[in-house]
Scaffold this motif. Structure first.
Motif, PDB file in Angstrom:
ATOM      1  N   ALA A 138       0.793  -1.234   0.000  1.00 35.68           N
ATOM      2  CA  ALA A 138       0.000   0.000   0.000  1.00 35.68           C
ATOM      3  C   ALA A 138       0.827   1.285   0.000  1.00 35.68           C
ATOM      4  N   PRO A 139       1.913   1.384   0.783  1.00 33.30           N
ATOM      5  CA  PRO A 139       2.636   2.660   0.820  1.00 33.30           C
ATOM      6  C   PRO A 139       3.260   3.064  -0.506  1.00 33.30           C
ATOM      7  N   MET A 140       3.488   2.126  -1.423  1.00 34.60           N
ATOM      8  CA  MET A 140       4.101   2.490  -2.690  1.00 34.60           C
ATOM      9  C   MET A 140       3.092   2.520  -3.841  1.00 34.60           C
ATOM     10  N   ALA A 141       1.820   2.271  -3.532  1.00 34.97           N
ATOM     11  CA  ALA A 141       0.806   2.218  -4.587  1.00 34.97           C
ATOM     12  C   ALA A 141       0.503   3.598  -5.151  1.00 34.97           C
ATOM     13  N   THR A 142       0.435   3.673  -6.473  1.00 34.26           N
ATOM     14  CA  THR A 142      -0.002   4.904  -7.153  1.00 34.26           C
ATOM     15  C   THR A 142      -1.493   4.855  -7.467  1.00 34.26           C
ATOM     16  N   HIS A 143      -2.054   3.641  -7.462  1.00 35.24           N
ATOM     17  CA  HIS A 143      -3.474   3.432  -7.729  1.00 35.24           C
ATOM     18  C   HIS A 143      -3.952   2.257  -6.885  1.00 35.24           C
ATOM     19  N   PHE A 144      -5.243   2.257  -6.586  1.00 33.03           N
ATOM     20  CA  PHE A 144      -5.833   1.176  -5.808  1.00 33.03           C
ATOM     21  C   PHE A 144      -7.011   0.578  -6.560  1.00 33.03           C
ATOM     22  N   THR A 145      -7.101  -0.754  -6.514  1.00 31.58           N
ATOM     23  CA  THR A 145      -8.273  -1.440  -7.050  1.00 31.58           C
ATOM     24  C   THR A 145      -9.160  -1.851  -5.882  1.00 31.58           C
ATOM     25  N   LEU A 146     -10.435  -2.018  -6.157  1.00 35.55           N
ATOM     26  CA  LEU A 146     -11.388  -2.363  -5.102  1.00 35.55           C
ATOM     27  C   LEU A 146     -12.652  -2.922  -5.721  1.00 35.55           C
ATOM     28  N   ASN A 147     -13.438  -3.578  -4.902  1.00 33.50           N
ATOM     29  CA  ASN A 147     -14.779  -4.010  -5.277  1.00 33.50           C
ATOM     30  C   ASN A 147     -15.783  -3.250  -4.428  1.00 33.50           C
ATOM     31  N   ALA A 148     -16.873  -2.831  -5.063  1.00 31.48           N
ATOM     32  CA  ALA A 148     -17.883  -2.050  -4.350  1.00 31.48           C
ATOM     33  C   ALA A 148     -19.282  -2.472  -4.796  1.00 31.48           C
ATOM     34  N   VAL A 149     -20.230  -2.345  -3.886  1.00 30.57           N
ATOM     35  CA  VAL A 149     -21.634  -2.608  -4.191  1.00 30.57           C
ATOM     36  C   VAL A 149     -22.209  -1.389  -4.910  1.00 30.57           C
ATOM     37  N   LEU A 150     -22.840  -1.619  -6.050  1.00 34.23           N
ATOM     38  CA  LEU A 150     -23.436  -0.519  -6.814  1.00 34.23           C
ATOM     39  C   LEU A 150     -24.753  -0.090  -6.180  1.00 34.23           C
ATOM     40  N   ARG A 151     -24.944   1.244  -6.119  1.00 38.00           N
ATOM     41  CA  ARG A 151     -26.197   1.776  -5.559  1.00 38.00           C
ATOM     42  C   ARG A 151     -26.735   2.897  -6.444  1.00 38.00           C
ATOM     43  N   VAL A 152     -28.047   3.066  -6.376  1.00 39.30           N
ATOM     44  CA  VAL A 152     -28.732   4.217  -6.977  1.00 39.30           C
ATOM     45  C   VAL A 152     -29.656   4.782  -5.912  1.00 39.30           C
ATOM     46  N   ASP A 153     -29.533   6.058  -5.633  1.00 40.65           N
ATOM     47  CA  ASP A 153     -30.331   6.717  -4.595  1.00 40.65           C
ATOM     48  C   ASP A 153     -30.204   5.993  -3.256  1.00 40.65           C
ATOM     49  N   GLY A 154     -29.004   5.517  -2.985  1.00 40.13           N
ATOM     50  CA  GLY A 154     -28.734   4.868  -1.707  1.00 40.13           C
ATOM     51  C   GLY A 154     -29.191   3.438  -1.601  1.00 40.13           C
ATOM     52  N   GLN A 155     -29.797   2.894  -2.666  1.00 42.34           N
ATOM     53  CA  GLN A 155     -30.303   1.529  -2.631  1.00 42.34           C
ATOM     54  C   GLN A 155     -29.452   0.622  -3.516  1.00 42.34           C
ATOM     55  N   PRO A 156     -29.031  -0.524  -2.987  1.00 44.73           N
ATOM     56  CA  PRO A 156     -28.206  -1.433  -3.797  1.00 44.73           C
ATOM     57  C   PRO A 156     -28.940  -1.901  -5.051  1.00 44.73           C
ATOM     58  N   LEU A 157     -28.205  -1.955  -6.161  1.00 46.72           N
ATOM     59  CA  LEU A 157     -28.725  -2.577  -7.372  1.00 46.72           C
ATOM     60  C   LEU A 157     -28.602  -4.084  -7.233  1.00 46.72           C
ATOM     61  N   LEU A 158     -29.597  -4.817  -7.689  1.00 48.26           N
ATOM     62  CA  LEU A 158     -29.610  -6.265  -7.535  1.00 48.26           C
ATOM     63  C   LEU A 158     -29.435  -6.955  -8.882  1.00 48.26           C
ATOM     64  N   ASP A 159     -28.803  -8.129  -8.849  1.00 50.87           N
ATOM     65  CA  ASP A 159     -28.661  -8.897 -10.087  1.00 50.87           C
ATOM     66  C   ASP A 159     -29.879  -9.790 -10.267  1.00 50.87           C
ATOM     67  N   GLU A 160     -29.822 -10.672 -11.283  1.00 43.93           N
ATOM     68  CA  GLU A 160     -30.985 -11.507 -11.601  1.00 43.93           C
ATOM     69  C   GLU A 160     -31.308 -12.508 -10.496  1.00 43.93           C
ATOM     70  N   HIS A 161     -30.379 -12.717  -9.580  1.00 45.74           N
ATOM     71  CA  HIS A 161     -30.607 -13.639  -8.456  1.00 45.74           C
ATOM     72  C   HIS A 161     -31.019 -12.906  -7.180  1.00 45.74           C
ATOM     73  N   GLY A 162     -31.156 -11.602  -7.265  1.00 47.12           N
ATOM     74  CA  GLY A 162     -31.542 -10.823  -6.101  1.00 47.12           C
ATOM     75  C   GLY A 162     -30.398 -10.441  -5.196  1.00 47.12           C
ATOM     76  N   ALA A 163     -29.171 -10.701  -5.627  1.00 46.47           N
ATOM     77  CA  ALA A 163     -27.988 -10.350  -4.830  1.00 46.47           C
ATOM     78  C   ALA A 163     -27.469  -8.978  -5.251  1.00 46.47           C
ATOM     79  N   PRO A 164     -26.816  -8.244  -4.343  1.00 49.16           N
ATOM     80  CA  PRO A 164     -26.268  -6.930  -4.707  1.00 49.16           C
ATOM     81  C   PRO A 164     -25.270  -7.050  -5.859  1.00 49.16           C
ATOM     82  N   ARG A 165     -25.326  -6.099  -6.779  1.00 45.94           N
ATOM     83  CA  ARG A 165     -24.387  -6.076  -7.895  1.00 45.94           C
ATOM     84  C   ARG A 165     -23.062  -5.462  -7.435  1.00 45.94           C
ATOM     85  N   ILE A 166     -21.983  -6.130  -7.756  1.00 45.83           N
ATOM     86  CA  ILE A 166     -20.647  -5.692  -7.347  1.00 45.83           C
ATOM     87  C   ILE A 166     -19.830  -5.382  -8.597  1.00 45.83           C
ATOM     88  N   ARG A 167     -19.085  -4.276  -8.527  1.00 43.48           N
ATOM     89  CA  ARG A 167     -18.249  -3.890  -9.661  1.00 43.48           C
ATOM     90  C   ARG A 167     -16.852  -3.549  -9.153  1.00 43.48           C
TER      91      ARG A 167
END
Length: 366
Positions: A138-167
């Motif tokens: 981490a101390p030498m990183a110029t960029h960071f990758t991550l996974n996050a739950v997608l939301r619209v208006d504070g509500q998680p977007l769900l996939d076809e199985h009803g699980a939160p969409r992660i990007r």
């Protein structure tokens, strides 16, 4: 020179890594010589596309290099592996963005795979907030990758199985706040700290999906399955540390005597047999591991997709190598004496590094 790692590291690079490993462990981050070597050799971008400025090396060559470095210093091998692995994600970014990022001076990508944050849609981009742990290097990183739950208006977007969409996302280090949190007994110099992001905006092209169907680069590296790549690179690190430990353990045993039999410990038949058997078990598992890796890579390089059975073979050979490495380290350690318990000894550092790295959740054999 460590015997088991087959990548031809130069004697000079080997010595540079070894000479500064104890200092890095004490400082809890890679020594400047280590960092300079990672950049000078281009190892941190060896999995990034050639079109973006990376080396795009064949995966079997990469894995052998990672094992070789880990067999000299576990922390440096781990940072190399995790940060070069994050550089692999450049193959899933738009070509212009990938060139911009990989072209960054002293570029180093770090990050975390846990979806412990949120990405809220905001115009042509996202606002990202959250905290992520275990960002090696981490101390030498110029960029960071991550996974996050997608939301619209504070509500998680769900996939076809009803699980939160992660990007997955990639953000510049300027938008990240490091949280010193890495206090493990081993892998100290990996500096695998936590980080947080508070309402940072990134354009939509900073989000990406990791799959062969969405790769923006054409090479076989970006058709190789992510989890298969993760298994082989992590297992190679564990194998490198185990081979280093076995070499040091043999030296410890060579200098000890069996109190009850008044013999050099190395001459006690049961001890000699144990050393031989653990070495043979390791070499056999390592050979199977590289056969699975090389076979799977040849298929992908020839334009084929790996089958479920192919991916299972890669995973099982990686877990077998990890299990055999654990058995060797755990059964040889009690023969090494109190010197191996001294925090300032090389074998103790390697033992600590091994037992920390092998705790990675993907390497559980159950």
């Amino acid at each position: 020179m460590i015997q088991h790692a087959s990548y031809p590291l130069s004697a000079r690079d080997t010595q540079r890594i070894a000479n500064h490993a104890a200092l890095a462990d004490a400082a809890r981050f890679l020594h400047p010589v280590h960092q300079a070597l990672l950049h000078r050799r281009g190892w941190l971008t060896m999995l990034a596309p050639r079109a973006s400025g990376g080396a795009e090396l064949p995966l079997p060559e990469v894995v052998r290099l990672e094992e070789a470095v880990a067999a000299i210093d576990g922390s440096m091998g781990w940072v190399l592996t995790l940060c070069a692995g994050a550089g692999w994600f450049a193959g899933f970014l738009t070509p212009d963005l990938a060139r911009e990022i990989i072209g960054t001076r002293r570029v180093c990508l770090g990050g975390s795979g846990a979806p412990t944050g949120f990405a809220d849609e905001d115009g042509d981009g996202y606002r990202i907030s959250g905290r992520w742990d275990y960002a090696s290097g981490a101390p030498m990183a110029t960029h960071f990758t991550l996974n996050a739950v997608l939301r619209v208006d504070g509500q998680p977007l769900l996939d076809e199985h009803g699980a939160p969409r992660i990007r997955a996302f990639l953000v510049p280090a300027a938008q990240v706040q490091l949280i010193p949190s890495w206090n493990s007994i081993g892998m100290r110099a990996s500096a695998s700290h936590s980080y947080r992001i508070d309402d940072a905006w990134v354009a939509k092209e900073h989000g990406f999906t990791i799959s062969a169907a969405t790769a923006c680069a054409d090479g076989p590296l970006y058709r190789y399955p992510f989890y298969s790549l993760a298994y082989v690179t992590l297992a190679a690190n564990v194998a490198g540390m185990a081979s280093h430990f076995m070499q040091l353990a043999q030296e410890c045993i060579r200098h000890r005597r069996h109190a009850g039999k008044d013999l050099p410990l190395i001459e006690v038949p049961e001890v000699a047999a144990l050393l031989h058997n653990k070495q043979q078990d390791f070499e056999t598992a390592r050979a199977r591991f590289y056969t699975a890796l090389d076979t799977s890579w040849a298929k992908v390089a020839a334009g084929e997709m790996l089958t479920t059975d192919d991916m299972q073979q890669v995973q099982s050979s990686s877990l077998e190598l990890t299990a055999v490495s654990r058995a060797a380290v755990n059964e040889l350690y009690p023969l090494c004496g109190l010197y191996a318990a001294r925090e300032d000894s090389t074998i103790n550092r390697v033992w600590r590094d091994f037992h920390t790295a092998s705790q990675h959740p993907l390497l559980m054999s159950l």
